[in-house]
Design a protein around this motif. Sequence first.
Motif, PDB file in Angstrom:
ATOM      1  N   ALA A 108       4.132   2.185  -8.304  1.00  0.00           N
ATOM      2  CA  ALA A 108       3.182   2.338  -7.090  1.00  0.00           C
ATOM      3  C   ALA A 108       2.998   3.840  -6.571  1.00  0.00           C
ATOM      4  O   ALA A 108       2.029   4.095  -6.000  1.00  0.00           O
ATOM      5  CB  ALA A 108       4.166   1.531  -6.105  1.00  0.00           C
ATOM      6  N   ASP A 109       4.203   4.572  -6.781  1.00  0.00           N
ATOM      7  CA  ASP A 109       4.034   5.697  -6.586  1.00  0.00           C
ATOM      8  C   ASP A 109       2.919   6.583  -7.253  1.00  0.00           C
ATOM      9  O   ASP A 109       2.208   7.532  -6.854  1.00  0.00           O
ATOM     10  CB  ASP A 109       5.410   6.713  -6.873  1.00  0.00           C
ATOM     11  CG  ASP A 109       6.416   6.236  -5.551  1.00  0.00           C
ATOM     12  OD1 ASP A 109       6.042   5.897  -4.657  1.00  0.00           O
ATOM     13  OD2 ASP A 109       7.721   6.492  -5.946  1.00  0.00           O
ATOM     14  N   ARG A 110       2.955   6.201  -8.595  1.00  0.00           N
ATOM     15  CA  ARG A 110       1.988   6.945  -9.419  1.00  0.00           C
ATOM     16  C   ARG A 110       0.586   6.295  -9.069  1.00  0.00           C
ATOM     17  O   ARG A 110      -0.506   7.138  -9.031  1.00  0.00           O
ATOM     18  CB  ARG A 110       2.084   6.796 -11.087  1.00  0.00           C
ATOM     19  CG  ARG A 110       3.524   7.277 -11.711  1.00  0.00           C
ATOM     20  CD  ARG A 110       3.583   7.002 -12.902  1.00  0.00           C
ATOM     21  NE  ARG A 110       3.186   5.764 -13.560  1.00  0.00           N
ATOM     22  CZ  ARG A 110       3.879   4.868 -14.055  1.00  0.00           C
ATOM     23  NH1 ARG A 110       5.143   5.119 -14.137  1.00  0.00           N
ATOM     24  NH2 ARG A 110       3.567   3.589 -14.521  1.00  0.00           N
ATOM     25  N   LEU A 162      -0.456   8.438  -5.956  1.00  0.00           N
ATOM     26  CA  LEU A 162      -0.734   9.862  -6.401  1.00  0.00           C
ATOM     27  C   LEU A 162      -2.137   9.890  -6.935  1.00  0.00           C
ATOM     28  O   LEU A 162      -3.061  10.658  -6.387  1.00  0.00           O
ATOM     29  CB  LEU A 162       0.276  10.299  -7.385  1.00  0.00           C
ATOM     30  CG  LEU A 162       0.002  11.774  -7.732  1.00  0.00           C
ATOM     31  CD1 LEU A 162      -0.082  12.908  -6.683  1.00  0.00           C
ATOM     32  CD2 LEU A 162       1.106  12.079  -8.889  1.00  0.00           C
ATOM     33  N   ALA A 163      -2.381   8.890  -7.786  1.00  0.00           N
ATOM     34  CA  ALA A 163      -3.739   8.921  -8.465  1.00  0.00           C
ATOM     35  C   ALA A 163      -4.959   8.451  -7.586  1.00  0.00           C
ATOM     36  O   ALA A 163      -5.853   9.275  -7.580  1.00  0.00           O
ATOM     37  CB  ALA A 163      -3.634   7.581  -9.514  1.00  0.00           C
ATOM     38  N   HIS A 164      -4.563   7.676  -6.550  1.00  0.00           N
ATOM     39  CA  HIS A 164      -5.726   7.648  -5.692  1.00  0.00           C
ATOM     40  C   HIS A 164      -5.860   8.815  -4.908  1.00  0.00           C
ATOM     41  O   HIS A 164      -6.965   9.058  -4.373  1.00  0.00           O
ATOM     42  CB  HIS A 164      -5.150   6.199  -4.469  1.00  0.00           C
ATOM     43  CG  HIS A 164      -5.758   6.011  -3.715  1.00  0.00           C
ATOM     44  ND1 HIS A 164      -5.587   6.351  -2.131  1.00  0.00           N
ATOM     45  CD2 HIS A 164      -7.357   5.578  -3.440  1.00  0.00           C
ATOM     46  CE1 HIS A 164      -6.721   5.825  -1.436  1.00  0.00           C
ATOM     47  NE2 HIS A 164      -7.656   5.514  -1.990  1.00  0.00           N
ATOM     48  N   ALA A 201     -10.798  -0.118   3.363  1.00  0.00           N
ATOM     49  CA  ALA A 201     -10.799  -1.208   2.715  1.00  0.00           C
ATOM     50  C   ALA A 201     -10.618  -0.805   1.227  1.00  0.00           C
ATOM     51  O   ALA A 201      -9.901  -1.584   0.769  1.00  0.00           O
ATOM     52  CB  ALA A 201     -12.544  -1.618   2.514  1.00  0.00           C
ATOM     53  N   TRP A 202     -10.590   0.334   0.829  1.00  0.00           N
ATOM     54  CA  TRP A 202     -10.634   0.619  -0.690  1.00  0.00           C
ATOM     55  C   TRP A 202      -8.964   0.923  -0.758  1.00  0.00           C
ATOM     56  O   TRP A 202      -8.284   0.261  -1.491  1.00  0.00           O
ATOM     57  CB  TRP A 202     -11.297   1.946  -1.170  1.00  0.00           C
ATOM     58  CG  TRP A 202     -12.319   1.725  -1.858  1.00  0.00           C
ATOM     59  CD1 TRP A 202     -13.592   1.901  -1.494  1.00  0.00           C
ATOM     60  CD2 TRP A 202     -12.723   1.098  -3.104  1.00  0.00           C
ATOM     61  NE1 TRP A 202     -14.542   1.464  -2.336  1.00  0.00           N
ATOM     62  CE2 TRP A 202     -13.968   1.130  -3.259  1.00  0.00           C
ATOM     63  CE3 TRP A 202     -11.838   0.346  -4.004  1.00  0.00           C
ATOM     64  CZ2 TRP A 202     -14.563   0.287  -4.491  1.00  0.00           C
ATOM     65  CZ3 TRP A 202     -12.294  -0.144  -5.159  1.00  0.00           C
ATOM     66  CH2 TRP A 202     -13.695  -0.244  -5.401  1.00  0.00           C
ATOM     67  N   ASP A 203      -8.291   1.501   0.374  1.00  0.00           N
ATOM     68  CA  ASP A 203      -6.749   1.572   0.308  1.00  0.00           C
ATOM     69  C   ASP A 203      -6.199   0.377   0.336  1.00  0.00           C
ATOM     70  O   ASP A 203      -5.252  -0.025  -0.414  1.00  0.00           O
ATOM     71  CB  ASP A 203      -6.600   2.286   1.730  1.00  0.00           C
ATOM     72  CG  ASP A 203      -6.867   3.828   1.742  1.00  0.00           C
ATOM     73  OD1 ASP A 203      -7.266   4.223   0.424  1.00  0.00           O
ATOM     74  OD2 ASP A 203      -6.846   4.373   2.516  1.00  0.00           O
TER      75      ASP A 203
END
Length: 66
Positions: free
Chosen positions: A4-6, A9-11, A30-32
């Motif tokens: 989830a953290d990765r 970070l990627a997001h 919406a993307w979040d």
Amino acid sequence: MSLADRATLAHELIKSLDGAEDHPVAVVEAWDQEIVHRINDVDDGRVELLDRAAFQKRMQSRLARD
């Protein structure tokens, strides 16, 4: 670092490249929500994760049927 953290970070990195600040707030939100939903699906085991080789094999099989 947890999955989830990765993903978070990627997001954030992708948003910084994507110019997300140029998108309407509703689209970004919406993307979040979609990203969180997908992370939860992975964490809860509701989706099947594939490595690259398995994904390529599956796609080649689908393309061969068409």
